[in-house]
Design a protein around this motif. Structure first.
Motif, PDB file in Angstrom:
ATOM      1  N   ALA A 125       5.829   1.702  -8.456  1.00  0.00           N
ATOM      2  CA  ALA A 125       5.185   0.858  -9.461  1.00  0.00           C
ATOM      3  C   ALA A 125       4.412  -0.257  -8.756  1.00  0.00           C
ATOM      4  N   VAL A 126       3.490  -0.831  -9.464  1.00  0.00           N
ATOM      5  CA  VAL A 126       2.646  -1.898  -8.934  1.00  0.00           C
ATOM      6  C   VAL A 126       3.489  -3.111  -8.578  1.00  0.00           C
ATOM      7  N   GLY A 127       3.211  -3.704  -7.418  1.00  0.00           N
ATOM      8  CA  GLY A 127       3.870  -4.928  -6.992  1.00  0.00           C
ATOM      9  C   GLY A 127       3.018  -6.134  -7.337  1.00  0.00           C
ATOM     10  N   THR A 128       3.205  -7.207  -6.594  1.00  0.00           N
ATOM     11  CA  THR A 128       2.450  -8.436  -6.839  1.00  0.00           C
ATOM     12  C   THR A 128       0.955  -8.195  -6.732  1.00  0.00           C
ATOM     13  N   PHE A 129       0.528  -7.496  -5.682  1.00  0.00           N
ATOM     14  CA  PHE A 129      -0.874  -7.102  -5.544  1.00  0.00           C
ATOM     15  C   PHE A 129      -0.969  -5.635  -5.938  1.00  0.00           C
ATOM     16  N   ASP A 130      -1.872  -5.328  -6.833  1.00  0.00           N
ATOM     17  CA  ASP A 130      -2.037  -3.976  -7.376  1.00  0.00           C
ATOM     18  C   ASP A 130      -2.849  -3.123  -6.405  1.00  0.00           C
ATOM     19  N   ARG A 131      -2.147  -2.509  -5.444  1.00  0.00           N
ATOM     20  CA  ARG A 131      -2.816  -1.678  -4.444  1.00  0.00           C
ATOM     21  C   ARG A 131      -2.163  -0.307  -4.373  1.00  0.00           C
TER      22      ARG A 131
END
Length: 141
Positions: free
Chosen positions: A110-116
């Motif tokens: 799943a996406v973390g703090t920065f969506d990469r």
């Protein structure tokens, strides 16, 4: 968000299926299977999704050390898959996207703090592998 489990000794690049492997130098201690990025000095360092946009820019998976060990020390050569399939991650799902984790060096579901996004799960020869296809922009900004 769950980090993808792996055993470093089981991580394998799949060049016969299109994996592109580049050589580099470790800028810190890296374990085979860690997600890495190119630091400003040109060395490969572990990516981390909650430090900064630059450090969250996962650009490849460390797949080999020069001596066959699973730990690569600072200053030692490292091989990195920057595009294509890598085998050895546990519990991947075909078609699912995978992201830079907020845990240093790890990949998450799943996406973390920065969506990469770092890649996606793909079935290949009866196994679901990680197809490395790093996203370099920051869609959350």
């Amino acid at each position: 968000m769950a980090d993808m489990a792996f055993t470093a000794a089981e991580i394998r690049p799949l060049p016969s299926h299109g994996a592109i492997i580049v050589p580099g130098t470790a800028g810190g201690t890296i374990t085979v299977g860690h997600l890495v990025y190119v630091a400003s000095d040109g060395d490969w360092e572990r990516a981390d999704g909650n430090v900064s946009a630059a450090v969250a820019r996962g650009q490849g998976i460390a797949v080999e050390s020069y001596d066959g060990e699973t730990t690569i020390n600072t200053g030692d050569p490292v091989s990195v898959v920057v595009f294509g399939p890598v085998s050895g991650f546990d519990a991947l799902t075909a078609g699912a996207n995978y992201y830079v984790s907020d845990t240093v060096g790890r990949i998450a579901d799943a996406v973390g703090t920065f969506d990469r996004q770092i890649g996606f799960g793909m079935e290949l020869a009866g196994e679901v592998v990680l197809f490395v296809h790093p996203q370099q922009n920051d869609p959350s900004s």
